[in-house]
Design a protein around this motif. Structure first.
Motif, PDB file in Angstrom:
ATOM      1  N   ARG A   1      91.625  60.862 100.695  1.00 16.56           N
ATOM      2  CA  ARG A   1      91.412  61.049 102.130  1.00 16.56           C
ATOM      3  C   ARG A   1      90.067  60.478 102.555  1.00 16.56           C
ATOM      4  O   ARG A   1      89.955  59.822 103.597  1.00 16.56           O
TER       5      ARG A   1
ATOM      6  N   SER B   1      90.220  56.725 102.573  1.00 16.42           N
ATOM      7  CA  SER B   1      91.026  56.189 103.675  1.00 16.42           C
ATOM      8  C   SER B   1      90.210  56.035 104.947  1.00 16.42           C
ATOM      9  O   SER B   1      90.611  55.326 105.876  1.00 16.42           O
ATOM     10  N   LEU B   2      89.042  56.699 105.001  1.00 18.18           N
ATOM     11  CA  LEU B   2      88.177  56.630 106.183  1.00 18.18           C
ATOM     12  C   LEU B   2      87.145  55.511 106.076  1.00 18.18           C
ATOM     13  O   LEU B   2      86.270  55.385 106.930  1.00 18.18           O
TER      14      LEU B   2
ATOM     15  N   VAL C   1      86.455  53.394 109.119  1.00 18.22           N
ATOM     16  CA  VAL C   1      85.934  54.032 110.331  1.00 18.22           C
ATOM     17  C   VAL C   1      84.429  53.778 110.388  1.00 18.22           C
ATOM     18  O   VAL C   1      83.715  54.094 109.426  1.00 18.22           O
TER      19      VAL C   1
ATOM     20  N   VAL D   1      81.845  56.564 109.198  1.00 14.31           N
ATOM     21  CA  VAL D   1      82.094  56.907 107.795  1.00 14.31           C
ATOM     22  C   VAL D   1      81.805  55.713 106.897  1.00 14.31           C
ATOM     23  O   VAL D   1      81.287  55.854 105.786  1.00 14.31           O
TER      24      VAL D   1
END
Length: 218
Positions: A192, A195-196, A199, A202
């Motif tokens: 998780r 997966s950022l 962004v 992040v």
């Protein structure tokens, strides 16, 4: 090394690793290994200068088994989460026969000056073999891991695996189920976070983490 010499070396190694599993590292002596293998003590020392050398042999054999198990387990796993989970469980399966004596090995390996420390120069071959397993997990993942993470992620995952191994050594639950739960719960969290990576906010944080990681490994 001649064929006969190679066979003798392998015999000594096989006997030693079996004795490690059956009676533990502390109770296994070079003299007992030689007697069980049917060779002289001097001959045993010719191939392995000490029990530390045999621990390195153990590391290599465990990594070979881990690689084979992980390859099979990842055959139908595509995303990083499932590949990493398969890899970690394969590692626990490979180490399972030695759990009873895990603390013995840890006592020997945990000293910074120990030649069998996982980070020591003498452990380079086994360390590289283990890193290769995590590289395979990362490189074969679909969707692909963000490019900026691919080079560093296998080593970071391997360091995490060292932490899991330490937890496993002290896990007295039946079949080390607490360690299995740690893997099953931790892997989705890792996936998780990764997966950022695209962004903006992040992504900058991950850049800082990677920079710190590189600086301490330099």
């Amino acid at each position: 090394m001649t064929a006969k010499s190679g066979q003798t070396r392998q015999l000594v190694a096989d006997v030693a690793l079996r004795m490690f599993r059956e009676v533990g590292f502390a109770k296994t002596t070079m003299r007992a290994i030689a007697a069980e293998a049917g060779v002289s003590v001097g001959n045993a020392y010719y191939y392995f200068a000490s029990k530390d050398d045999l621990v390195q042999e153990l590391y290599l054999q465990v990594q070979q088994e881990h690689a084979a198990r992980a390859l099979s387990a990842m055959e139908n796993a595509t995303d990083l989460s499932s590949r990493l989970r398969a890899t970690l469980h394969a590692g626990l399966d490979s180490m399972a026969p030695y759990h009873r004596f895990g603390a013995d090995f840890l006592t020997t390996a945990i000293r910074p000056t120990s030649p069998v420390n996982p980070f020591a120069a003498g452990s380079a071959a086994a360390r590289e073999a283990s890193l290769s397993i995590f590289r395979s997990a990362v490189e074969g993942a679909r969707p692909a891991v963000p490019k900026k993470l691919r080079a560093d992620l296998p080593e970071l995952l391997w360091l995490g695996y060292m932490g899991v191994t330490l937890f496993w050594v002290y896990d007295t639950s039946e079949g080390q189920q607490r360690t299995r739960k740690l893997v099953d719960g931790g892997v989705p969290l890792i996936a998780r976070v990764l997966s950022l990576a695209r962004v903006p906010g992040v992504s900058k944080l991950l850049d800082d983490i990677l920079s710190l990681s590189r600086s301490v490994r330099a």
